[in-house]
Design a protein around this motif. Structure first.
Motif, PDB file in Angstrom:
ATOM      1  N   GLU A  68       0.749  -1.083  -0.060  1.00  0.00           N
ATOM      2  CA  GLU A  68       0.146   0.074   0.023  1.00  0.00           C
ATOM      3  C   GLU A  68       0.793   1.273   0.038  1.00  0.00           C
ATOM      4  O   GLU A  68       1.975   1.333   0.558  1.00  0.00           O
ATOM      5  N   ASP A  69       0.403   2.174  -0.598  1.00  0.00           N
ATOM      6  CA  ASP A  69       0.888   3.526  -0.733  1.00  0.00           C
ATOM      7  C   ASP A  69       2.401   3.628  -1.119  1.00  0.00           C
ATOM      8  O   ASP A  69       3.344   4.101  -0.492  1.00  0.00           O
ATOM      9  N   ILE A  70       2.434   2.997  -2.170  1.00  0.00           N
ATOM     10  CA  ILE A  70       4.186   2.907  -2.689  1.00  0.00           C
ATOM     11  C   ILE A  70       4.142   4.375  -3.638  1.00  0.00           C
ATOM     12  O   ILE A  70       3.287   4.180  -4.556  1.00  0.00           O
ATOM     13  N   ARG A  71       5.139   4.984  -3.719  1.00  0.00           N
ATOM     14  CA  ARG A  71       5.484   6.142  -4.536  1.00  0.00           C
ATOM     15  C   ARG A  71       6.823   6.349  -4.623  1.00  0.00           C
ATOM     16  O   ARG A  71       7.596   6.071  -3.812  1.00  0.00           O
ATOM     17  N   VAL A  72       7.281   7.123  -5.704  1.00  0.00           N
ATOM     18  CA  VAL A  72       8.575   7.426  -5.895  1.00  0.00           C
ATOM     19  C   VAL A  72       8.732   8.425  -4.908  1.00  0.00           C
ATOM     20  O   VAL A  72       8.136   9.319  -4.607  1.00  0.00           O
ATOM     21  N   GLY A  73      10.052   8.152  -4.119  1.00  0.00           N
ATOM     22  CA  GLY A  73      10.360   9.261  -3.123  1.00  0.00           C
ATOM     23  C   GLY A  73      10.590   8.428  -1.769  1.00  0.00           C
ATOM     24  O   GLY A  73      11.141   8.923  -0.893  1.00  0.00           O
ATOM     25  N   LEU A  74       9.826   7.384  -1.781  1.00  0.00           N
ATOM     26  CA  LEU A  74       9.999   6.580  -0.448  1.00  0.00           C
ATOM     27  C   LEU A  74      11.474   6.173  -0.400  1.00  0.00           C
ATOM     28  O   LEU A  74      12.091   5.809  -1.296  1.00  0.00           O
ATOM     29  N   SER A  75      11.741   5.812   0.844  1.00  0.00           N
ATOM     30  CA  SER A  75      13.163   5.358   0.822  1.00  0.00           C
ATOM     31  C   SER A  75      13.195   3.774   0.877  1.00  0.00           C
ATOM     32  O   SER A  75      12.063   3.370   0.839  1.00  0.00           O
ATOM     33  N   TYR A  76      14.265   3.317   0.493  1.00  0.00           N
ATOM     34  CA  TYR A  76      14.398   1.757   0.678  1.00  0.00           C
ATOM     35  C   TYR A  76      13.683   1.022   1.963  1.00  0.00           C
ATOM     36  O   TYR A  76      13.006   0.138   1.896  1.00  0.00           O
ATOM     37  N   ASP A  77      14.212   1.726   3.002  1.00  0.00           N
ATOM     38  CA  ASP A  77      13.462   1.141   4.294  1.00  0.00           C
ATOM     39  C   ASP A  77      11.877   1.327   4.292  1.00  0.00           C
ATOM     40  O   ASP A  77      11.424   0.346   4.959  1.00  0.00           O
ATOM     41  N   GLU A  78      11.551   2.362   3.766  1.00  0.00           N
ATOM     42  CA  GLU A  78      10.084   2.420   3.905  1.00  0.00           C
ATOM     43  C   GLU A  78       9.349   1.470   2.967  1.00  0.00           C
ATOM     44  O   GLU A  78       8.088   1.021   3.329  1.00  0.00           O
ATOM     45  N   LYS A  96      18.558   5.237  -5.242  1.00  0.00           N
ATOM     46  CA  LYS A  96      18.449   5.019  -6.532  1.00  0.00           C
ATOM     47  C   LYS A  96      17.788   3.947  -7.044  1.00  0.00           C
ATOM     48  O   LYS A  96      16.901   3.428  -7.622  1.00  0.00           O
ATOM     49  N   MET A  97      18.364   2.684  -6.067  1.00  0.00           N
ATOM     50  CA  MET A  97      17.609   1.310  -6.001  1.00  0.00           C
ATOM     51  C   MET A  97      16.075   1.477  -5.802  1.00  0.00           C
ATOM     52  O   MET A  97      15.307   0.798  -6.214  1.00  0.00           O
ATOM     53  N   ALA A  98      15.923   2.168  -4.807  1.00  0.00           N
ATOM     54  CA  ALA A  98      14.429   2.494  -4.180  1.00  0.00           C
ATOM     55  C   ALA A  98      13.389   3.212  -5.054  1.00  0.00           C
ATOM     56  O   ALA A  98      12.373   2.867  -5.272  1.00  0.00           O
ATOM     57  N   GLU A  99      14.122   4.033  -5.916  1.00  0.00           N
ATOM     58  CA  GLU A  99      13.780   4.536  -6.960  1.00  0.00           C
ATOM     59  C   GLU A  99      13.148   3.597  -8.255  1.00  0.00           C
ATOM     60  O   GLU A  99      11.927   3.434  -8.581  1.00  0.00           O
ATOM     61  N   ILE A 100      13.997   2.849  -8.220  1.00  0.00           N
ATOM     62  CA  ILE A 100      13.808   1.766  -9.562  1.00  0.00           C
ATOM     63  C   ILE A 100      12.685   0.837  -8.971  1.00  0.00           C
ATOM     64  O   ILE A 100      11.793   0.460  -9.991  1.00  0.00           O
ATOM     65  N   TRP A 101      12.794   0.530  -7.901  1.00  0.00           N
ATOM     66  CA  TRP A 101      11.604  -0.451  -7.197  1.00  0.00           C
ATOM     67  C   TRP A 101      10.251   0.207  -7.256  1.00  0.00           C
ATOM     68  O   TRP A 101       9.483  -0.085  -7.753  1.00  0.00           O
ATOM     69  N   ALA A 102      10.222   1.537  -6.479  1.00  0.00           N
ATOM     70  CA  ALA A 102       8.994   2.138  -6.457  1.00  0.00           C
ATOM     71  C   ALA A 102       8.208   2.506  -7.876  1.00  0.00           C
ATOM     72  O   ALA A 102       6.988   2.348  -8.011  1.00  0.00           O
ATOM     73  N   GLU A 103       9.119   2.926  -8.763  1.00  0.00           N
ATOM     74  CA  GLU A 103       8.666   3.542 -10.012  1.00  0.00           C
ATOM     75  C   GLU A 103       7.949   2.686 -11.041  1.00  0.00           C
ATOM     76  O   GLU A 103       6.739   2.511 -11.462  1.00  0.00           O
ATOM     77  N   MET A 104       8.805   1.391 -11.033  1.00  0.00           N
ATOM     78  CA  MET A 104       7.997   0.270 -11.709  1.00  0.00           C
ATOM     79  C   MET A 104       6.854  -0.439 -11.224  1.00  0.00           C
ATOM     80  O   MET A 104       6.154  -0.832 -11.897  1.00  0.00           O
ATOM     81  N   TYR A 105       6.983  -0.126  -9.898  1.00  0.00           N
ATOM     82  CA  TYR A 105       5.694  -0.961  -9.087  1.00  0.00           C
ATOM     83  C   TYR A 105       4.590  -0.269  -9.067  1.00  0.00           C
ATOM     84  O   TYR A 105       3.328  -0.413  -9.530  1.00  0.00           O
ATOM     85  N   THR A 106       4.712   1.370  -9.439  1.00  0.00           N
ATOM     86  CA  THR A 106       3.455   2.061  -9.715  1.00  0.00           C
ATOM     87  C   THR A 106       3.113   2.189 -11.046  1.00  0.00           C
ATOM     88  O   THR A 106       2.081   2.441 -11.206  1.00  0.00           O
ATOM     89  N   LEU A 107       4.002   2.039 -11.633  1.00  0.00           N
ATOM     90  CA  LEU A 107       3.521   1.843 -13.269  1.00  0.00           C
ATOM     91  C   LEU A 107       2.777   0.783 -13.809  1.00  0.00           C
ATOM     92  O   LEU A 107       2.035   0.634 -14.509  1.00  0.00           O
ATOM     93  N   LYS A 108       2.858  -0.353 -12.845  1.00  0.00           N
ATOM     94  CA  LYS A 108       2.065  -1.538 -12.993  1.00  0.00           C
ATOM     95  C   LYS A 108       2.163  -2.146 -14.253  1.00  0.00           C
ATOM     96  O   LYS A 108       1.105  -2.463 -14.872  1.00  0.00           O
ATOM     97  N   GLU A 109       3.290  -2.278 -15.181  1.00  0.00           N
ATOM     98  CA  GLU A 109       3.359  -2.554 -16.544  1.00  0.00           C
ATOM     99  C   GLU A 109       3.637  -4.215 -16.456  1.00  0.00           C
ATOM    100  O   GLU A 109       3.836  -4.830 -17.460  1.00  0.00           O
ATOM    101  N   TYR A 110       3.833  -4.671 -15.180  1.00  0.00           N
ATOM    102  CA  TYR A 110       4.070  -6.096 -14.971  1.00  0.00           C
ATOM    103  C   TYR A 110       2.701  -6.832 -14.720  1.00  0.00           C
ATOM    104  O   TYR A 110       1.628  -6.430 -14.886  1.00  0.00           O
ATOM    105  N   GLU A 111       2.590  -8.191 -14.784  1.00  0.00           N
ATOM    106  CA  GLU A 111       1.508  -8.876 -14.650  1.00  0.00           C
ATOM    107  C   GLU A 111       1.653  -9.790 -13.354  1.00  0.00           C
ATOM    108  O   GLU A 111       2.571 -10.239 -13.228  1.00  0.00           O
ATOM    109  N   VAL A 112       0.482  -9.835 -12.768  1.00  0.00           N
ATOM    110  CA  VAL A 112       0.324 -10.481 -11.566  1.00  0.00           C
ATOM    111  C   VAL A 112      -0.156 -11.840 -11.702  1.00  0.00           C
ATOM    112  O   VAL A 112      -1.252 -12.186 -12.342  1.00  0.00           O
TER     113      VAL A 112
END
Length: 410
Positions: free
Chosen positions: A78-88, A372-388
């Motif tokens: 929940e509430d994943i967005r670019v700008g969150l830290s890795y720990d968050e 930078k790694m946290a940004e990669i993680w969050a950005e791709m998560y919010t774009l939702k271009e993957y398949e669940v």
């Protein structure tokens, strides 16, 4: 004479006043939130080696995410967005897994939090790993086997490693090397004490901000022990004894971002899987890709005494291709958006890498690469271009096999 002395004193006082004022001004400037964000952070975003590397890697990770099949377990933070830290983000992951455990009884965290299940999953999926020699489901049976010598019966290569299945935190000190049969016999009482202590030890992520959620995932784990063979040792010219070389590989969306060896050796990807570059994360090399044209010994701070030059062979002689591919294969089998895969390599065997352990979270410092790694993680998560894939009733992750994943991605 008196006038000259007075004049000299006034000059000194003025210089002292000017220096103090300048220092105060600088301290205030660097402490102002606006300056930190608008100048310092932005400068780092454009000039650091980490930022330059991130900009080059970002489109490759977006491409990887577009074709990625993500398991249900990892898909509803929940509430994943670019700008969150890795720990968050890690905290939100564990919160999501805790919710699944409490609502649906899903205990997928065992794929990492229960080392016995983790190694069963690794072996079930035919991933290379050092052999599991023995398993005990009680401390009494383990103590009895070490007392009788049965624990090490048939073992002729040492060291071997005694590991707790129910403890994964580094602070728990849950791994004990066994140097030889003679050493085990001489230290029988100490081993028995260690086994008893670890049997009753409750997993506690007390050093991490995600402690509350993570502890809920581990509070009902059943204690156990395994005995594992050693990965091959490497002979290093600058060391007196052969050593283990463990690469901590950060993998996002089925693609390895970078690998760490110790605190001061970061391996970044090159143009192909065969290419890699070894850099020092601190000091002058961390700015503007300076590692490309400055000597590796120009280091500062924590990494000032790094033996980085002794490990260039890993990048130069093609060891990283095996590391990247194994870590990525593991992440795809886990169908996971982020995992740290710890990979053992051995000098002289560039194609012989093997898994040591898996981590759903990492407390290992990655310095200015971490945001930078946290940004990669969050950005791709919010774009939702993957398949669940799957839902709350799907097979537990730690029981899945390669054939299950093949059907899921077909």
């Amino acid at each position: 004479m008196a006038w000259n002395v007075c004049k000299h004193r006034v000059s000194c006082l003025m210089c002292a006043w000017f220096a103090i004022t300048l220092l105060a001004l600088l301290q205030f400037t660097f402490s102002v939130k606006w300056f930190k964000h608008e100048v310092w952070v932005r400068l780092d975003d454009w000039t650091s080696t980490a930022a330059i590397y991130h900009r080059a890697q970002r489109p490759l990770f977006r491409k990887a995410a577009k074709s990625f099949k993500l398991h249900y377990v990892w898909s509803h933070m929940e509430d994943i967005r670019v700008g969150l830290s890795y720990d968050e983000i890690v905290t939100r992951r564990f919160a999501s897994m805790r919710k699944d455990l409490e609502m649906y009884g899903r205990d997928d965290a065992r794929i990492e939090k229960d080392k016995c299940e983790m190694y069963r999953w690794i072996e079930r999926n035919h991933l290379p790993v050092a052999k599991i020699l023995k398993h005990w489901s009680s401390n009494a049976s383990a103590i009895a086997d070490f007392a009788s010598g049965e624990a090490l019966s048939g073992i002729d290569k040492f060291p071997v490693f005694l590991k707790c299945c129910h403890l994964t935190q580094g602070s728990a000190k849950s791994v004990r090397p066994v140097k030889s049969k003679e050493w085990a016999a001489a230290n029988r009482a100490e081993l028995a004490s260690w086994l008893n202590d670890k049997w009753s030890y409750k997993a506690d992520d007390h050093l991490r901000v995600w402690r509350d959620h993570a502890n809920k995932l581990t509070e009902k784990l059943v204690p156990g022990f395994i005995l594992q063979a050693s990965a091959p040792l490497s002979v290093m010219p600058h060391l007196q004894k052969p050593t283990l070389l463990e690469m901590r590989v950060e993998v996002f969306w089925g693609r390895a971002y970078m690998a760490l060896l110790g605190h001061c050796m970061f391996f970044l990807r090159g143009e192909t899987d065969k290419d890699a570059v070894l850099v020092n994360p601190l000091g002058i090399q961390s700015v503007a890709n300076a590692h490309k044209f400055l000597p590796q010994k120009l280091t500062l701070g924590l990494c000032a005494d790094s033996d980085i030059e002794h490990h260039n062979f890993i990048a130069d002689e093609g060891y990283m291709e095996c590391v990247w591919k194994l870590a990525e294969r593991t992440a795809k089998l886990m169908m996971i958006d982020y995992v740290r895969v710890d990979v053992m390599i051995a000098r002289g065997k560039p194609d012989g890498c093997m898994i040591n352990e898996l981590s759903l979270s990492s407390g290992f410092p990655t310095f200015n690469h971490q945001p930078k790694m946290a940004e990669i993680w969050a950005e791709m998560y919010t774009l939702k271009e993957y398949e669940v894939y799957g839902d709350q009733s799907s097979k537990p992750l730690y029981l899945m096999e390669e054939s299950d994943v093949e059907r899921a991605v077909a």
